[in-house]
Enzyme design. Structure first.
Site, mmCIF file in Angstrom:
data_model
loop_
_atom_site.group_PDB
_atom_site.id
_atom_site.type_symbol
_atom_site.label_atom_id
_atom_site.label_comp_id
_atom_site.label_asym_id
_atom_site.label_seq_id
_atom_site.Cartn_x
_atom_site.Cartn_y
_atom_site.Cartn_z
ATOM 1 N N TYR A 22 23.941 13.797 33.353
ATOM 2 C CA TYR A 22 24.790 12.633 33.108
ATOM 3 C C TYR A 22 26.272 13.015 33.097
ATOM 4 C CZ TYR A 22 27.139 8.804 30.739
ATOM 5 O OH TYR A 22 28.017 7.790 30.426
ATOM 6 N N HIS A 40 39.055 3.696 32.244
ATOM 7 C CA HIS A 40 38.836 3.516 30.807
ATOM 8 C C HIS A 40 40.130 3.326 30.023
ATOM 9 C CE1 HIS A 40 34.827 4.612 31.934
ATOM 10 N NE2 HIS A 40 34.381 4.661 30.695
ATOM 11 N N ARG A 77 42.209 0.843 -20.528
ATOM 12 C CA ARG A 77 41.125 1.620 -21.117
ATOM 13 C C ARG A 77 40.193 2.215 -20.059
ATOM 14 N NH1 ARG A 77 36.519 -1.241 -24.134
ATOM 15 N NH2 ARG A 77 37.919 -3.010 -23.889
ATOM 16 N N PHE A 104 28.812 11.426 19.806
ATOM 17 C CA PHE A 104 30.055 10.656 19.903
ATOM 18 C C PHE A 104 30.050 9.412 19.018
ATOM 19 C CE2 PHE A 104 27.130 9.543 23.384
ATOM 20 C CZ PHE A 104 26.772 8.273 22.951
ATOM 21 N N GLU A 152 25.019 0.736 25.852
ATOM 22 C CA GLU A 152 25.611 1.098 24.564
ATOM 23 C C GLU A 152 25.443 -0.113 23.642
ATOM 24 O OE1 GLU A 152 29.497 2.295 25.853
ATOM 25 O OE2 GLU A 152 28.648 3.832 27.167
#
Length: 520
Positions: free
Chosen positions: A55, A85, A284, A329, A413
């Site tokens: 891949y 991208h 407190r 990732f 994805e």
């Protein structure tokens, strides 16, 4: 720089990473790392020549993973990846965050499982050392498959594309490379994928958040102690014996710090035998509330340091015959911790707002709204409106981005972390809390002045005196925004904490002896 750090060979702490970014430490690649990097690169070349289907080396990306790419096109595939991208939008992220992204990416790739070329890493280190930092838009990452869009923008300058900061200005990357006599790189197989797969955007926001939230926590204790003195609260709830019965690390530390800060205070000692049975929770329960936020900080620190020394690209190259296409990732581990830390930061603002309100009520011998001339003057009525507004804004930012997921890449994805959003909004909350803390200092210093001639302890008095160098006692109404901004600068510049720490050291006062709460 006399100190060096060995990328990929040495353990990188959060503090050292920040020191590399600030120029105090120089990151280098030693001989052992060079050997690992070259060996991994050699395995990628074997894959290409043998036409083994792996891949992102000789296949397309995402839903195109079954599309084979010829050996001749494997280099073009990588440069196309960075271009396609680069879809980020919005304002550029801070330069320090972008520099941290470069540093953390080198640390991951230099471990020798990514097939990157040594020359590519050397070019990235050149950017770090010369402070030539890529321009990276803030929005566009879904936090899996890594921070694709911001990392693509981060590494466009390697190709002579995109923009960089140099000497405080923004330039075309090609122009700056030419000025330094450098040519754009030609990426080889796997390199583009190794560069843009990873969590370095999320991680870099986490690294900076660990530092900023740590400062916020320390300021919260000091501001709370000043407020307690102004309200003549009791130090009894900070007794160590109480917190040994419920021994959370954060709670014990805050109780110790507050008890130490208030020990032998004239103000505290003046009302030991008063008829007040107990204080409101915002005084407190500071160990429990501030301490819970410290516990969240510890969790974020632990996970951030693991991520900082991890390999987070894909696929992982063990050798030419042994590659794994996995999910290192995926940003979920940090995304959830960042969302948790966002709540922790917001709570510091919530409780500080309550103390501001308490000081304005006119209780415990303080004048209403902390002014002797209420009516003609509004006194400190309205600054608490600002803390209330910021507290509410923070609540809206506390929705966990990691609880959401939108499928991408045609369903390949199908679960993403949204950790980039978690990281960015944590810093928005921290920004707001810094202003809330500035307003608390405005109230607390005024309240303490009504307790004179009684004095507090050396550290608290030093903090009060520092506030008074920026903001005088309030007799009559004035533009309080100027006071708030002056105190905000005192906090964000580090001067407030530096003064407190130096005073503590000078007076042999130990405010933190637990190494777990450090960043080195």
């Amino acid at each position: 720089m006399s100190k060096t750090f060995n990328y990929g060979s040495s353990h990188l702490s959060i503090g050292t990473c920040l020191d590399i970014a600030s120029g105090k430490v120089q990151g280098i690649i030693d001989n052992e790392a060079s050997k690992r990097i070259r060996a991994s690169r050699g395995e990628v070349k074997k894959i290409v020549h043998a036409q083994l289907p792996v891949y992102g080396i000789n296949t397309g990306f995402g839903p195109l993973c079954d599309t084979r790419i010829s050996e001749a096109d494997t280099s073009l595939l990588q440069s196309n990846l960075l271009k396609s991208h680069s879809v980020g939008i919005g304002k550029p992220i801070p330069q320090e965050i972008a520099k941290l992204m470069l540093i953390t990416k080198v640390q991951a790739l230099a471990q020798g499982y990514s097939g990157i070329a040594l020359e590519t890493l050397e070019r990235i280190i050149w950017h770090i050392d010369h402070d030539i930092i890529p321009v990276v838009p803030e929005k566009g990452s879904v936090g899996a498959s890594g921070d694709l869009a911001p990392l693509a923008h981060l590494f466009l300058p390697l190709l002579g594309l995109g923009e960089v900061y140099a000497n405080g200005d923004k330039f075309a990357a090609a122009t700056v490379l030419s000025q330094h006599g450098l040519q754009p790189l030609v990426l080889g197989p796997k390199e583009g994928l190794a560069l843009i797969n990873g969590t370095q955007f999320i991680l870099s926001f986490a690294i900076k958040a660990v530092q900023r939230l740590n400062d916020l926590l320390n300021t919260a204790d000091l501001g709370g102690a000043l407020s307690l003195e102004g309200l003549m609260g009791s130090a009894r709830p900070f007794d160590e014996r109480l917190h040994q019965l419920r021994p959370y690390k954060g709670t014990k530390l805050v109780a110790k710090r507050l008890f130490t800060l208030l020990k032998d205070s004239e103000i505290c000692n003046s009302h030991i035998n008063c008829d007040r049975v107990q204080d409101p929770y915002s005084l407190r329960c500071m160990p429990q509330v501030h301490g819970a936020s410290r516990n969240a900080w510890l969790h974020l620190k632990e996970l951030t340091e693991i991520e900082l020394n991890s390999v987070t690209d894909n696929p992982i190259i063990f050798n030419a015959e042994d590659t794994i296409s996995g999910g290192n990732f995926h940003g979920q581990p940090l995304a959830m911790a960042l969302d948790y830390a966002t709540i922790a930061a917001a709570e510091l603002g919530n409780i500080a707002d309550r103390r501001c309100y308490l000081m304005s009520e006119g209780r415990y011998g303080l004048p209403k709204l902390l002014t002797n001339n209420a009516g003609l003057n509004s006194g400190l009525m309205i600054p608490q409106y600002t803390t209330a507004a910021l507290v509410t804004e923070n609540k809206t930012l506390c929705f966990p981005a990691s609880a959401d997921s939108v499928p991408t890449s045609l369903g390949q994805e199908d679960h993403v972390s949204m950790g980039s959003i978690s990281g960015r909004k944590l810093h928005q909350v921290i920004d707001n809390v810094e202003y809330i803390q500035a307003i608390e200092l405005l109230y607390a210093a005024q309240a303490m002045d009504f307790r004179r001639p009684l004095r507090s302890t050396p550290v608290i008095e030093a903090c009060h005196a520092l506030v008074r160098t920026k903001v005088p006692f309030i007799d009559d109404d004035r533009i309080f925004a100027d006071d708030i901004n002056a105190l905000h600068q005192l906090i964000t510049s580090g001067e407030f904490l530096t003064t407190a720490n130096h005073t503590a050291i000078k007076n042999d006062i130990n405010l933190n002896d637990d190494d777990d709460f450090g960043i080195y």
